[in-house]
Design a protein around this motif. Structure first.
Motif, PDB file in Angstrom:
ATOM      1  N   ALA A  77       0.840  -1.195   0.000  1.00  0.00           N
ATOM      2  CA  ALA A  77       0.000   0.000   0.000  1.00  0.00           C
ATOM      3  C   ALA A  77       0.879   1.250   0.000  1.00  0.00           C
ATOM      4  O   ALA A  77       2.012   1.216   0.476  1.00  0.00           O
ATOM      5  CB  ALA A  77      -0.906  -0.012   1.223  1.00  0.00           C
ATOM      6  N   PRO A  78       0.399   2.378  -0.551  1.00  0.00           N
ATOM      7  CA  PRO A  78       1.180   3.619  -0.525  1.00  0.00           C
ATOM      8  C   PRO A  78       1.577   3.991   0.904  1.00  0.00           C
ATOM      9  O   PRO A  78       0.793   3.827   1.841  1.00  0.00           O
ATOM     10  CB  PRO A  78       0.223   4.653  -1.131  1.00  0.00           C
ATOM     11  N   TRP A  79       2.791   4.503   1.060  1.00  0.00           N
ATOM     12  CA  TRP A  79       3.283   4.773   2.405  1.00  0.00           C
ATOM     13  C   TRP A  79       2.449   5.843   3.110  1.00  0.00           C
ATOM     14  O   TRP A  79       2.296   5.810   4.335  1.00  0.00           O
ATOM     15  CB  TRP A  79       4.752   5.186   2.366  1.00  0.00           C
ATOM     16  N   GLN A  80       1.880   6.795   2.352  1.00  0.00           N
ATOM     17  CA  GLN A  80       1.026   7.806   2.984  1.00  0.00           C
ATOM     18  C   GLN A  80      -0.215   7.163   3.593  1.00  0.00           C
ATOM     19  O   GLN A  80      -0.652   7.535   4.695  1.00  0.00           O
ATOM     20  CB  GLN A  80       0.613   8.862   1.961  1.00  0.00           C
ATOM     21  N   THR A  81      -0.778   6.178   2.878  1.00  0.00           N
ATOM     22  CA  THR A  81      -1.948   5.473   3.388  1.00  0.00           C
ATOM     23  C   THR A  81      -1.604   4.652   4.618  1.00  0.00           C
ATOM     24  O   THR A  81      -2.346   4.650   5.617  1.00  0.00           O
ATOM     25  CB  THR A  81      -2.528   4.558   2.302  1.00  0.00           C
ATOM     26  N   VAL A  82      -0.479   3.963   4.562  1.00  0.00           N
ATOM     27  CA  VAL A  82      -0.061   3.133   5.695  1.00  0.00           C
ATOM     28  C   VAL A  82       0.206   4.005   6.922  1.00  0.00           C
ATOM     29  O   VAL A  82      -0.205   3.679   8.039  1.00  0.00           O
ATOM     30  CB  VAL A  82       1.192   2.317   5.327  1.00  0.00           C
ATOM     31  N   CYS A  83       0.884   5.126   6.726  1.00  0.00           N
ATOM     32  CA  CYS A  83       1.185   6.015   7.842  1.00  0.00           C
ATOM     33  C   CYS A  83      -0.090   6.607   8.432  1.00  0.00           C
ATOM     34  O   CYS A  83      -0.232   6.722   9.655  1.00  0.00           O
ATOM     35  CB  CYS A  83       2.126   7.129   7.366  1.00  0.00           C
ATOM     36  N   GLY A  84      -1.035   6.969   7.566  1.00  0.00           N
ATOM     37  CA  GLY A  84      -2.292   7.511   8.046  1.00  0.00           C
ATOM     38  C   GLY A  84      -3.075   6.501   8.869  1.00  0.00           C
ATOM     39  O   GLY A  84      -3.634   6.839   9.925  1.00  0.00           O
TER      40      GLY A  84
END
Length: 249
Positions: free
Chosen positions: A52-59
């Motif tokens: 998954a995109p890192w921005q999504t994972v971090c969110g």
């Protein structure tokens, strides 16, 4: 994450909202990415391209951390693992100890007795080494001082714990006065007067817990600026460890 592991925890994760924008990423992919992050010790932007995109994972990580979901998942799989091992789901005894780690990016850090600059992990584990409770502090905080918060949290979360083993660093008057409640005992295990290395009874269990932690590269050092983020990383690692063990029984 195997199908058995995912089936065990999917019911504990937040469900997709019936209204609004649909999810662009599956929850299982997010959990796989978080486990990879802690296991490999990489940065958020270094996650594999097929995840998954890192921005999504971090969110998602921040959202689940605010809900204390990683803490809850670890507690649930811990109790299941105890029951599968033929024990009561709530432990009756445990071991407390601390570990100092270098924390180059920590907002608050100090020096311990060995002149190591960083943070301390103060933990309580059951007699099989499963992590029960944890408190992260500056390395300059004494073990007996930080243990008071750990003991208070253990009494609330695991009321069945009535006996804790500790080393000589915890034999201090303020700590012993705090735990003087009916039916609760802190036993200090002394070093044996003998030449060479000797494994102390009950005390070696918590050292194995620290060994399990540092097998996850993100936990070898304390890379996080905030203590709550570092705690969430530890909960992800320990929860994944217990979950993998349950799935292979």
């Amino acid at each position: 994450m195997s199908d058995i592991e995912w089936a065990a925890i999917r019911g504990l994760l937040p469900r997709a909202a019936s209204r609004g924008r649909r999810r662009q990423c599956d929850s299982r992919e997010v959990n796989n990415a978080l486990r990879y992050l802690v296991r490999a010790g990489c940065g958020w932007r270094m996650l594999p391209k097929d995840s998954a995109p890192w921005q999504t994972v971090c969110g998602w990580f921040r959202q689940l951390m605010r809900r204390f979901l990683f803490h809850t998942l670890r507690d649930v799989v811990l109790m299941v693992d105890r029951e599968l091992a033929g024990r009561q789901h709530c432990p009756s005894a445990g071991v407390i100890d601390s570990q100092t780690l270098k924390a180059p990016a920590a907002s608050q850090r100090g020096y311990d007795a060995k002149k190591v600059a960083g943070r301390k992990r103060h933990i309580a584990a059951d007699t099989d080494g499963r992590l029960l409770m944890m408190n992260l502090t500056s390395a300059g905080i004494a073990d007996s001082t930080a243990a008071q918060a750990v003991l208070g949290a253990v009494k609330k979360r695991w009321p069945g714990v009535k006996h804790l083993f500790a080393d000589g660093a915890y034999d201090r008057t303020p700590l012993m006065d705090k735990v003087t409640t009916p039916g609760f005992v802190v036993e200090v295990v002394r070093r044996q007067q003998r030449a060479g290395f000797a494994v102390l009874p009950q005390r070696w269990v918590v050292e194995r817990t620290f060994g399990w932690m540092v097998r996850w590269r993100r936990l070898v050092r304390n890379y996080e600026q905030r203590a709550d983020v570092s705690e969430a990383m530890i909960h992800i690692a320990m929860g994944s460890l217990f979950l993998r063990r349950i799935a292979h029984l």
